[in-house]
Design a protein around this motif. Sequence first.
Motif, short mmCIF file in Angstrom:
data_model
loop_
_atom_site.label_atom_id
_atom_site.label_comp_id
_atom_site.label_asym_id
_atom_site.label_seq_id
_atom_site.Cartn_x
_atom_site.Cartn_y
_atom_site.Cartn_z
N CYS A 209 -28.06 4.46 -29.32
CA CYS A 209 -27.19 4.84 -28.20
C CYS A 209 -26.48 3.62 -27.62
O CYS A 209 -25.29 3.68 -27.27
N ALA A 210 -27.19 2.49 -27.53
CA ALA A 210 -26.58 1.28 -26.97
C ALA A 210 -25.49 0.74 -27.90
O ALA A 210 -24.41 0.33 -27.45
N LEU A 211 -25.76 0.74 -29.21
CA LEU A 211 -24.77 0.21 -30.16
C LEU A 211 -23.54 1.10 -30.24
O LEU A 211 -22.41 0.60 -30.39
N LEU A 212 -23.72 2.41 -30.12
CA LEU A 212 -22.60 3.35 -30.19
C LEU A 212 -21.90 3.54 -28.86
O LEU A 212 -20.84 4.15 -28.79
N HIS A 217 -28.37 9.14 -21.56
CA HIS A 217 -28.58 10.37 -20.82
C HIS A 217 -27.25 11.11 -20.67
O HIS A 217 -26.18 10.52 -20.90
N VAL A 218 -27.31 12.38 -20.28
CA VAL A 218 -26.12 13.19 -20.10
C VAL A 218 -26.05 13.62 -18.64
O VAL A 218 -27.00 14.17 -18.10
N THR A 219 -24.92 13.34 -17.98
CA THR A 219 -24.74 13.70 -16.58
C THR A 219 -23.26 13.81 -16.27
O THR A 219 -22.43 13.21 -16.96
N ASP A 220 -22.92 14.61 -15.25
CA ASP A 220 -21.53 14.71 -14.82
C ASP A 220 -21.23 13.74 -13.69
O ASP A 220 -20.11 13.73 -13.17
N ALA A 221 -22.22 12.94 -13.27
CA ALA A 221 -22.00 11.96 -12.20
C ALA A 221 -21.44 10.67 -12.79
O ALA A 221 -21.62 10.37 -13.96
#
Length: 253
Positions: A209-212, A217-221
């Motif tokens: 996730c860090a490299l890409l 996490h998933v959030t709308d904030a």
Amino acid sequence: MESIIKHDLPSDTHSVDTPTKAAKNECLLGRPPHPQEPDFDINWPQFLREILDASGQVHEHNDTCYKKTPFSMNSLSPEDCDRLCRFNYPIDLVPESFMDENGKISLKRGNERVVGYNPTISGSFQCNTDLKFVGSGIFGFAVSLYMTLYAAKSDLSSAVIMSALSAATKALEKYGPLSDDEERCRKLLLKTLNQISARRELSGQQVACALLGIGNHVTDARFAVFHWSKLLSWISIAEFPPYAKPTQDISSM
């Protein structure tokens, strides 16, 4: 499945007598025999056997086997060590592979202490593995749940550790201003926290996730990076001296 997962040692091989751990790990740093070599079929089984021995593929009881029991390994007899091992080793030998009434497949096992492995993977990556077939039914569900929890487990975040450290510092301040020794203890704990954060292990999912750049996490904030220490020193170095740089003179501000 028998060609993929093995539960016995390569035939016509022998264990290498290695008195020290360093000598035992030497074979883990070597290059595997090349398949196109004329004597590959002769060298490969013995090379694989040395990898299995050095990487701990043959189970040996240690303190980890009994960490969920009230007993220590040193206080147990060899028979009790086998009976109480939480990994259930040694495992009964299985002359031929079979499937029970619940759909669980028991693969052929020629050694009661060998952990499941794949010869190509173990010989190429030269590391310890634990291969299991994940099917359906209760057993398959249990193994799937274990793998999910193992891959998705999260460690204690720096924010939680910092919150606990802050609560401990405030508890000390209730008894009056911190002394020099207490202040040194606070700084020691802070440095310890920084070391823990720097040395904590990351899962493959976190690294990917860090490299890409897709976040973890998933959030709308929406969030912004906030350098708290720089803000405090900009407001007033006199009020927040721990955040002042060593070259800054507080009296001149």
